[in-house]
Each structure stands twice: as C-alpha cells, then as structure tokens.
Design a protein around this motif. Structure first.
Motif, PDB file in Angstrom:
ATOM      1  N   ARG A   1       6.718 -11.089  -1.770  1.00 15.97           N
ATOM      2  CA  ARG A   1       6.470 -11.792  -0.510  1.00 15.97           C
ATOM      3  C   ARG A   1       6.760 -10.865   0.674  1.00 15.97           C
ATOM      4  O   ARG A   1       6.033 -10.850   1.659  1.00 15.97           O
ATOM      5  N   LEU A   2       7.800 -10.077   0.561  1.00  7.58           N
ATOM      6  CA  LEU A   2       8.140  -9.112   1.607  1.00  7.58           C
ATOM      7  C   LEU A   2       6.996  -8.113   1.786  1.00  7.58           C
ATOM      8  O   LEU A   2       6.588  -7.807   2.918  1.00  7.58           O
ATOM      9  N   GLU A   3       6.444  -7.647   0.679  1.00  7.19           N
ATOM     10  CA  GLU A   3       5.349  -6.678   0.759  1.00  7.19           C
ATOM     11  C   GLU A   3       4.112  -7.298   1.399  1.00  7.19           C
ATOM     12  O   GLU A   3       3.411  -6.662   2.178  1.00  7.19           O
ATOM     13  N   GLN A   4       3.863  -8.568   1.093  1.00  5.63           N
ATOM     14  CA  GLN A   4       2.742  -9.265   1.737  1.00  5.63           C
ATOM     15  C   GLN A   4       2.952  -9.334   3.233  1.00  5.63           C
ATOM     16  O   GLN A   4       2.021  -9.158   4.017  1.00  5.63           O
ATOM     17  N   GLY A   5       4.191  -9.574   3.621  1.00 10.68           N
ATOM     18  CA  GLY A   5       4.535  -9.622   5.047  1.00 10.68           C
ATOM     19  C   GLY A   5       4.244  -8.297   5.734  1.00 10.68           C
ATOM     20  O   GLY A   5       3.701  -8.278   6.841  1.00 10.68           O
ATOM     21  N   PHE A   6       4.571  -7.193   5.085  1.00  7.45           N
ATOM     22  CA  PHE A   6       4.264  -5.874   5.666  1.00  7.45           C
ATOM     23  C   PHE A   6       2.769  -5.701   5.836  1.00  7.45           C
ATOM     24  O   PHE A   6       2.287  -5.255   6.860  1.00  7.45           O
ATOM     25  N   ARG A   7       2.046  -6.052   4.789  1.00  4.85           N
ATOM     26  CA  ARG A   7       0.595  -5.817   4.798  1.00  4.85           C
ATOM     27  C   ARG A   7      -0.067  -6.613   5.913  1.00  4.85           C
ATOM     28  O   ARG A   7      -1.001  -6.139   6.544  1.00  4.85           O
ATOM     29  N   GLN A   8       0.409  -7.841   6.133  1.00  5.20           N
ATOM     30  CA  GLN A   8      -0.210  -8.679   7.155  1.00  5.20           C
ATOM     31  C   GLN A   8       0.077  -8.178   8.558  1.00  5.20           C
ATOM     32  O   GLN A   8      -0.688  -8.403   9.472  1.00  5.20           O
ATOM     33  N   THR A   9       1.193  -7.493   8.727  1.00  9.70           N
ATOM     34  CA  THR A   9       1.630  -7.133  10.070  1.00  9.70           C
ATOM     35  C   THR A   9       1.271  -5.714  10.470  1.00  9.70           C
ATOM     36  O   THR A   9       1.225  -5.396  11.631  1.00  9.70           O
ATOM     37  N   GLN A  10       1.018  -4.866   9.493  1.00  2.00           N
ATOM     38  CA  GLN A  10       0.836  -3.461   9.866  1.00  2.00           C
ATOM     39  C   GLN A  10      -0.370  -3.297  10.796  1.00  2.00           C
ATOM     40  O   GLN A  10      -1.319  -4.054  10.735  1.00  2.00           O
ATOM     41  N   GLY A  11      -0.310  -2.295  11.681  1.00  2.00           N
ATOM     42  CA  GLY A  11      -1.367  -2.064  12.664  1.00  2.00           C
ATOM     43  C   GLY A  11      -2.719  -1.879  11.978  1.00  2.00           C
ATOM     44  O   GLY A  11      -2.795  -1.305  10.902  1.00  2.00           O
ATOM     45  N   LYS A  12      -3.764  -2.404  12.606  1.00  2.00           N
ATOM     46  CA  LYS A  12      -5.084  -2.376  11.974  1.00  2.00           C
ATOM     47  C   LYS A  12      -5.593  -0.955  11.775  1.00  2.00           C
ATOM     48  O   LYS A  12      -6.233  -0.633  10.794  1.00  2.00           O
ATOM     49  N   SER A  13      -5.263  -0.074  12.727  1.00  3.85           N
ATOM     50  CA  SER A  13      -5.769   1.293  12.655  1.00  3.85           C
ATOM     51  C   SER A  13      -4.903   2.155  11.735  1.00  3.85           C
ATOM     52  O   SER A  13      -5.241   3.273  11.430  1.00  3.85           O
ATOM     53  N   GLN A  14      -3.792   1.614  11.307  1.00  4.81           N
ATOM     54  CA  GLN A  14      -2.819   2.427  10.567  1.00  4.81           C
ATOM     55  C   GLN A  14      -2.837   2.077   9.094  1.00  4.81           C
ATOM     56  O   GLN A  14      -2.796   0.909   8.730  1.00  4.81           O
ATOM     57  N   ALA A  15      -2.853   3.107   8.279  1.00 10.79           N
ATOM     58  CA  ALA A  15      -2.863   2.885   6.840  1.00 10.79           C
ATOM     59  C   ALA A  15      -1.439   2.879   6.307  1.00 10.79           C
ATOM     60  O   ALA A  15      -0.812   3.927   6.196  1.00 10.79           O
ATOM     61  N   GLY A  16      -0.948   1.704   6.007  1.00  3.12           N
ATOM     62  CA  GLY A  16       0.385   1.606   5.425  1.00  3.12           C
ATOM     63  C   GLY A  16       0.338   1.885   3.930  1.00  3.12           C
ATOM     64  O   GLY A  16      -0.688   1.670   3.296  1.00  3.12           O
ATOM     65  N   VAL A  17       1.434   2.375   3.401  1.00  2.03           N
ATOM     66  CA  VAL A  17       1.499   2.680   1.970  1.00  2.03           C
ATOM     67  C   VAL A  17       2.730   2.012   1.374  1.00  2.03           C
ATOM     68  O   VAL A  17       3.813   2.079   1.954  1.00  2.03           O
ATOM     69  N   ILE A  18       2.549   1.351   0.244  1.00  2.00           N
ATOM     70  CA  ILE A  18       3.710   0.950  -0.560  1.00  2.00           C
ATOM     71  C   ILE A  18       3.750   1.933  -1.721  1.00  2.00           C
ATOM     72  O   ILE A  18       2.868   1.934  -2.585  1.00  2.00           O
ATOM     73  N   PHE A  19       4.736   2.800  -1.699  1.00  2.00           N
ATOM     74  CA  PHE A  19       4.788   3.895  -2.664  1.00  2.00           C
ATOM     75  C   PHE A  19       4.997   3.363  -4.081  1.00  2.00           C
ATOM     76  O   PHE A  19       5.763   2.404  -4.283  1.00  2.00           O
ATOM     77  N   SER A  20       4.309   3.983  -5.032  1.00  2.00           N
ATOM     78  CA  SER A  20       4.394   3.619  -6.460  1.00  2.00           C
ATOM     79  C   SER A  20       3.979   2.169  -6.725  1.00  2.00           C
ATOM     80  O   SER A  20       4.359   1.590  -7.744  1.00  2.00           O
ATOM     81  N   HIS A  21       3.176   1.616  -5.802  1.00  2.00           N
ATOM     82  CA  HIS A  21       2.798   0.208  -5.920  1.00  2.00           C
ATOM     83  C   HIS A  21       2.022  -0.081  -7.200  1.00  2.00           C
ATOM     84  O   HIS A  21       2.113  -1.176  -7.762  1.00  2.00           O
ATOM     85  N   ASP A  22       1.241   0.909  -7.664  1.00  3.74           N
ATOM     86  CA  ASP A  22       0.327   0.637  -8.780  1.00  3.74           C
ATOM     87  C   ASP A  22       0.882   1.005 -10.152  1.00  3.74           C
ATOM     88  O   ASP A  22       0.146   0.995 -11.132  1.00  3.74           O
ATOM     89  N   VAL A  23       2.164   1.349 -10.196  1.00  5.19           N
ATOM     90  CA  VAL A  23       2.771   1.614 -11.511  1.00  5.19           C
ATOM     91  C   VAL A  23       3.931   0.632 -11.724  1.00  5.19           C
ATOM     92  O   VAL A  23       4.328  -0.081 -10.797  1.00  5.19           O
ATOM     93  N   ALA A  24       4.455   0.613 -12.936  1.00  8.61           N
ATOM     94  CA  ALA A  24       5.576  -0.274 -13.240  1.00  8.61           C
ATOM     95  C   ALA A  24       6.762   0.111 -12.358  1.00  8.61           C
ATOM     96  O   ALA A  24       7.121   1.289 -12.266  1.00  8.61           O
ATOM     97  N   ARG A  25       7.334  -0.875 -11.691  1.00 12.25           N
ATOM     98  CA  ARG A  25       8.450  -0.607 -10.773  1.00 12.25           C
ATOM     99  C   ARG A  25       9.606  -1.545 -11.064  1.00 12.25           C
ATOM    100  O   ARG A  25       9.423  -2.614 -11.646  1.00 12.25           O
ATOM    101  N   LEU A  26      10.783  -1.193 -10.553  1.00  8.27           N
ATOM    102  CA  LEU A  26      11.898  -2.134 -10.564  1.00  8.27           C
ATOM    103  C   LEU A  26      11.479  -3.357  -9.762  1.00  8.27           C
ATOM    104  O   LEU A  26      10.820  -3.225  -8.729  1.00  8.27           O
ATOM    105  N   PRO A  27      11.889  -4.556 -10.197  1.00  4.78           N
ATOM    106  CA  PRO A  27      11.462  -5.768  -9.495  1.00  4.78           C
ATOM    107  C   PRO A  27      12.081  -5.935  -8.109  1.00  4.78           C
ATOM    108  O   PRO A  27      11.623  -6.764  -7.324  1.00  4.78           O
ATOM    109  N   ASN A  28      13.119  -5.148  -7.795  1.00  2.01           N
ATOM    110  CA  ASN A  28      13.869  -5.399  -6.552  1.00  2.01           C
ATOM    111  C   ASN A  28      13.573  -4.418  -5.430  1.00  2.01           C
ATOM    112  O   ASN A  28      14.156  -4.527  -4.361  1.00  2.01           O
TER     113      ASN A  28
END
Ligand code: PLP
Length: 393
Positions: free
Chosen positions: A272-299
C-alpha cells in the motif's frame, strides 16, 4: 512505543524495538548470579538460560545447538565466519569471494589477504549473477564464498541454494549473512545447504550487541578471533552475555511464532505504501522501486526519484514525525553513496535519491497513512530540481 512518542518508526532494517518477551527474559536473567562456566548451582542456572536460548536459535534455523556460537552481533559473526581456517571434507579454502552487495562487515574480508578476495557482481535487479560465479569457481582452488540471504537496502532475496550447489561442486564453502532475512522469511540451514550462517538479535526484537554464527554439521572451525577461557567450545572466549543471550532466545521464539501472520500483514502495508508513492510521484519524473520485480523481504521498500535528495527527504520526514533511512550508508557523519545501488548499475542521480522504508510487527495502518500523507505533502517541494528551493530545508 509509537503511541508514547507519537512517532512513526519505519526503519526496522536498521534496528527494531525490544520485544516484551525479550525484555522480560533479560529482566529475569539479571538476577541470575552464576558464571555459566561454573559447575555449582548458580553457574548451572546461568548456563541453563544460555543453553535454552541456544536450543531455540538452533531449532529456528534447523541446526544443532552445539553448532551455535554466540557473538557480539552480526558484525562479529561475519568477521568470525570469514576465516581461512575453516574446513569441510579436509579442504580449507584460502581464497574468498564476496558479492558486491554484502554488508561492510563482509566486504572487509575477515582473515583473508586483500589480494585473495574477489567480488561477485549483481544484476540490475539486485540479485547476484550466477553466470558470473561459475567461471570464478571452475578450475581453480576451492573458495569460501559469502552471499547474503536478503539485502538490507533493497530487501532482494538471493538464490542461496543455487549458489550453494555451485560452491560445493567446486569443493568450496558457503557463508550466508542472514541478518536481515532471519525472522522475516522462513529458511533452514540444511535446505539451503549453507555451511555458515550469521544472525543478529537486534533485527528481530532482541537486544543490540548480540548475535550468533551457526555452523552446518560437518563444518570444522573457525579459529577463535578472541582467545582466552575457551567458552563457546573454544570458538569465542569471554564470559558470555547471559542476559542478552536470554533476551535473544526469547526474541527468536516470539519472532518465529508470529512470523507468518506478522509478515503477511506487513507485506500488505508495504504494498500500500508503494502504491502511495506511485500515485504521488511527479508526472515527468520516473520513480523507481528498486528490486521490485524480484523476490523481496515483505517489509522493505527502497524508492528513488532522480530529482530527490535522500538526505533532505530523511530530514523532512523526520520533522513530520517519521523515521526513514536514506539508501546510503552513513558512517562517522559522512553520507556515502550506496555501494548496493552502484553495484546494481544505477547512476549517481538515482543512487543519491534512494529512501528506504522498512516495516515491522508494530507498524500499523495509521503509520502507512501518515507516511503516504507526508510524502504527498513533501514530494512537490522535494522533487523540484531548483537547488535554491532544496537549500531552504
Ligand atoms: N549484516 C547485515 C545484512 C546487516 O543489515 C547488519 C546490520 O546492520 C549486519 C550484518 C550487522 O549486524 P550487527 O548490527 O548486529 O553488527
């Protein structure tokens, strides 16, 4: 903790609040007078507390009690593991391979000469590159290899069982820093086929300054870094920190008992926190959630936007009552760019922008609401590239 201070603590990968169970065990242990090496009743009582904790820890990772060596923390466990006196099947590797994303205490290389240490690269995803590891092992003398189970900055989980197969095929030994994974994901030293495993108490609700190195059944060594009275089967001298070890054991029991339900809940909050970032980040700016597409710690979430300056963001969040971390390591007051993100191939702009939110068993829905609200409030100013605006903070 949160209610008393009206703070939202989202830096659980740095350290965690002491669990009530750990505090109770420590409080009781302070009044046990004996030295655990003494054979009288007082000594046996102190030893009992310690052996109880040792058995709990061993069971939690599927090891044997006698193969648990208590240390002053994850750092010492790592330093002890990286010993060129280790043996398995009469082989003592005299060279070391460490991945590029290891904790500083592993990168330091333990007892190995700097010219006997090689670095294993990671992919952009933050996962070690197994294809790069193969030629480093093949046709060469056996190596001690150190690859962490989960990275402290990105949360990326490493393919440790696969690494173990490659290392063992080549006659080597595998050390795994499981400090961040322990208590967050379920694993077993035998199933992963790991030879040495490091854990730390303060990441799972135990006291700071306590940890352990855990050996697989057929591993001999390592040579003690601290010599003296022969405690810990001659592998770590000095009268043991009985109260802290008792607290560690209680924290392990509580962490294991609560893990499945805590982590399922925490993962939903993190997403939910990550969704919040995605919704708020500037339209012209490419935000990155690092290692988003691999298995990660849940926290864990490590988030960056090029125009963001992590140190400024951390200070602004702090003023809003929220404790987060910049992705960069901070030592002696100087902020260093994250060696992890650099190893993943990100440029300086994104590297200096990374902020880490790490959650834990006391994190609530309200904490996440507060973090998202704060990001909404701060992001406009934080993402403006105009330096003079940023200077005002
Ligand atoms: N390894 C990793 C991956 C860590 O995150 C930490 C914590 O900072 C350590 C080792 C060091 O553990 P300790 O703080 O107990 O020395």
């Amino acid at each position: 903790y949160n209610m008393m201070q009206n703070r939202t603590y989202l830096d659980w990968n740095a350290t965690t609040p002491l669990r009530r169970e750990a505090r109770d065990a420590m409080t009781a242990a302070w009044d046990v007078v004996g030295n655990p090496s003494s054979i009288h009743g007082e000594g046996r009582r102190a030893r009992g507390l310690m052996e109880n904790a040792r058995a709990t820890l061993a069971a939690a990772v599927g090891a044997q009690s006698r193969n648990v060596i208590f240390t002053s923390g994850g750092t010492e466990a790592n330093a002890l593991a990286l010993s060129n006196s280790l043996q398995r099947d009469k082989q003592a590797p005299d060279r070391l391979i460490v991945s590029d994303i290891e904790h500083a205490s592993v990168l330091a290389g333990g007892q190995f000469d700097p010219d006997r240490i090689a670095r294993l690269r990671v992919q952009r995803s933050g996962v070690v590159d197994l294809d790069a590891l193969r030629p480093m092992l093949a046709g060469r003398p056996p190596a001690l290899v150190s690859v962490m189970l989960a990275n402290n900055e990105t949360g990326a989980i490493q393919p440790v069982a696969e690494v173990a197969d490659l290392v063992h095929e080549a006659g080597g030994l595998l050390h795994v820093d499981a400090v961040q994974a322990f208590g967050k994901i379920d694993f077993n030293i035998k199933a992963l086929n790991v030879d040495l495993l490091s854990v730390s108490a303060h990441k799972i609700g135990g006291p700071k300054g306590t940890g352990a190195l855990i050996l697989a059944e057929n591993v001999i060594g390592p040579r003690a870094l601290i010599q003296g009275g022969g405690q810990e089967r001659g592998r770590r001298a000095g009268t043991e920190n009985v109260a802290a070890i008792a607290g560690f054991g209680a924290a392990v029991a509580a962490a294991v008992a609560g893990r499945a339900s805590d982590m399922a809940r925490i993962e939903i909050l993190r997403d939910r926190l990550e969704q919040g970032f995605r919704q708020t980040q500037g339209k012209s700016q490419a935000g990155v959630i690092f290692s988003h597409d691999v298995a990660r710690l849940p926290n864990t979430t490590l988030f960056g936007v090029p125009a963001l300056k992590a140190e400024t963001a951390v200070v602004r969040f702090d003023l809003e009552g929220i404790a987060v971390s910049s992705g960069s390591a901070c030592s002696s007051g100087k902020v260093q760019p994250s060696h992890v993100l650099q190893a993943m191939g990100y440029g300086p702009e994104l590297v200096r922008s990374a902020i880490r939110f790490s959650l834990g068993w006391e994190t609530t829905d309200a904490d996440i609401d507060r973090a998202i609200k704060a990001w909404r409030k701060l992001s406009g100013a934080l993402l403006r590239t105009d330096e003079t605006v940023l200077e005002q903070f």
